[in-house]
Design a protein around this motif. Structure first.
Motif, short mmCIF file in Angstrom:
data_model
loop_
_atom_site.label_atom_id
_atom_site.label_comp_id
_atom_site.label_asym_id
_atom_site.label_seq_id
_atom_site.Cartn_x
_atom_site.Cartn_y
_atom_site.Cartn_z
N TRP A 119 0.84 -1.20 0.00
CA TRP A 119 0.00 0.00 0.00
C TRP A 119 0.87 1.25 0.00
CZ3 TRP A 119 -0.52 4.39 2.78
CH2 TRP A 119 -1.65 5.16 2.53
N ALA A 120 1.89 1.28 0.87
CA ALA A 120 2.77 2.45 0.97
C ALA A 120 3.50 2.68 -0.35
CB ALA A 120 3.76 2.26 2.11
N ASP A 121 3.96 1.60 -0.97
CA ASP A 121 4.67 1.72 -2.23
C ASP A 121 3.75 2.30 -3.31
OD1 ASP A 121 7.02 1.33 -3.84
OD2 ASP A 121 6.00 -0.39 -4.74
N GLU A 122 2.53 1.81 -3.36
CA GLU A 122 1.57 2.27 -4.37
C GLU A 122 1.15 3.72 -4.14
OE1 GLU A 122 -3.03 1.34 -5.75
OE2 GLU A 122 -1.89 -0.22 -4.71
N HIS A 123 0.96 4.11 -2.89
CA HIS A 123 0.39 5.41 -2.59
C HIS A 123 1.41 6.48 -2.21
CE1 HIS A 123 -3.12 2.76 -2.30
NE2 HIS A 123 -3.76 3.82 -2.75
N HIS A 124 2.67 6.13 -2.14
CA HIS A 124 3.69 7.11 -1.74
C HIS A 124 3.68 8.37 -2.58
CE1 HIS A 124 7.85 8.74 -1.35
NE2 HIS A 124 7.50 8.64 -0.07
N PRO A 125 3.63 8.28 -3.91
CA PRO A 125 3.61 9.52 -4.70
C PRO A 125 2.40 10.40 -4.36
CG PRO A 125 4.12 7.65 -6.12
CD PRO A 125 3.71 7.09 -4.78
N ALA A 126 1.24 9.81 -4.14
CA ALA A 126 0.05 10.59 -3.80
C ALA A 126 0.18 11.23 -2.43
CB ALA A 126 -1.20 9.70 -3.85
N VAL A 127 0.81 10.53 -1.49
CA VAL A 127 1.02 11.09 -0.15
C VAL A 127 1.98 12.29 -0.24
CG1 VAL A 127 2.00 10.64 2.13
CG2 VAL A 127 0.47 8.96 1.08
N VAL A 128 3.04 12.14 -1.00
CA VAL A 128 4.00 13.24 -1.17
C VAL A 128 3.31 14.45 -1.79
CG1 VAL A 128 6.09 13.97 -2.41
CG2 VAL A 128 6.03 11.76 -1.24
N THR A 129 2.50 14.21 -2.81
CA THR A 129 1.76 15.30 -3.46
C THR A 129 0.81 15.97 -2.49
OG1 THR A 129 1.93 14.20 -5.61
CG2 THR A 129 0.20 15.86 -5.38
N ALA A 130 0.09 15.18 -1.69
CA ALA A 130 -0.84 15.73 -0.71
C ALA A 130 -0.10 16.57 0.34
CB ALA A 130 -1.63 14.61 -0.04
N ARG A 131 1.04 16.10 0.79
CA ARG A 131 1.83 16.86 1.76
C ARG A 131 2.29 18.19 1.19
NH1 ARG A 131 5.64 11.94 3.97
NH2 ARG A 131 4.06 10.96 5.31
N GLU A 132 2.79 18.14 -0.06
CA GLU A 132 3.25 19.37 -0.70
C GLU A 132 2.10 20.36 -0.86
OE1 GLU A 132 4.99 17.82 -4.27
OE2 GLU A 132 6.89 17.33 -3.27
N ALA A 133 0.91 19.88 -1.26
CA ALA A 133 -0.25 20.76 -1.41
C ALA A 133 -0.64 21.35 -0.05
CB ALA A 133 -1.42 19.98 -2.01
N PHE A 134 -0.65 20.54 0.98
CA PHE A 134 -0.98 21.02 2.31
C PHE A 134 0.01 22.08 2.78
CE2 PHE A 134 -0.61 20.92 6.91
CZ PHE A 134 -1.94 21.01 7.33
N ASP A 135 1.29 21.78 2.62
CA ASP A 135 2.32 22.72 3.04
C ASP A 135 2.22 24.05 2.29
OD1 ASP A 135 3.20 20.79 4.79
OD2 ASP A 135 4.95 20.22 3.59
N THR A 136 1.89 23.98 0.99
CA THR A 136 1.73 25.19 0.19
C THR A 136 0.55 26.00 0.69
OG1 THR A 136 2.71 24.12 -1.75
CG2 THR A 136 1.33 26.07 -2.15
N GLU A 137 -0.56 25.32 1.00
CA GLU A 137 -1.75 26.02 1.50
C GLU A 137 -1.49 26.67 2.86
OE1 GLU A 137 -5.15 23.46 1.75
OE2 GLU A 137 -5.09 23.01 -0.39
N GLN A 138 -0.71 25.99 3.69
CA GLN A 138 -0.44 26.48 5.04
C GLN A 138 0.59 27.61 5.06
OE1 GLN A 138 -2.30 25.41 7.74
NE2 GLN A 138 -3.40 24.44 6.08
N GLY A 139 1.32 27.71 3.95
CA GLY A 139 2.30 28.79 3.84
C GLY A 139 3.52 28.52 4.57
#
Length: 139
Positions: A119-139
């Motif tokens: 699961w982690a291997d399959e979803h790692h790119p999506a998790v990284v993308t979600a983190r980056e989007a969150f961090d961008t929104e939070q400033g």
């Protein structure tokens, strides 16, 4: 039992544990917390996965998990040994050689760990993308 049923059973069990024996700390009574808090730490899963290949000496485990300190590897192995997941063998030699391996109960974790790793291997790119989007929104 499918995943939905297993989750429903686990949730009922947690509720029951909360209601039973309220004077004992929840971490002692709850099988989910009592086990997953150990397995979900930073190192336990990695150690178990490394021991999946068979018996291994301490120094070899250190080489296979290069970012773990000697102290943390020692602590992790002791916890896993205490929980009955890892066996420790002292070989008669000078100096004594110590090796570790998975017990039958430890080996029983490999299937669910394998699913989690997949699961982690399959979803790692999506998790990284979600983190980056969150961090961008939070400033």
């Amino acid at each position: 039992m499918d995943t939905g049923e297993a989750i429903a059973v686990a949730r009922r069990r947690v509720k029951q544990v909360r209601e039973d024996e309220p004077l004992r700390p929840l971490a002692e009574r709850c099988p989910i917390r009592g086990v997953l808090d150990k397995l979900g730490d930073k190192w336990s899963m990695l150690v178990i996965l490394e021991l999946a290949g068979g018996e291994c000496r301490f120094s070899e485990l250190r080489r296979r998990i290069p970012d773990i300190s000697q102290k943390m590897l020692t602590q992790t192995l002791r916890i896993l040994q205490r929980d009955g997941l890892v066996g420790r063998t002292v070989h008669p030699s000078v100096p004594p050689a110590v090796s570790y391996d998975l017990t039958p109960m430890g080996k029983s974790l490999l299937t669910p760990f394998g699913a989690l790793v997949a699961w982690a291997d399959e979803h790692h790119p999506a998790v990284v993308t979600a983190r980056e989007a969150f961090d961008t929104e939070q400033g």
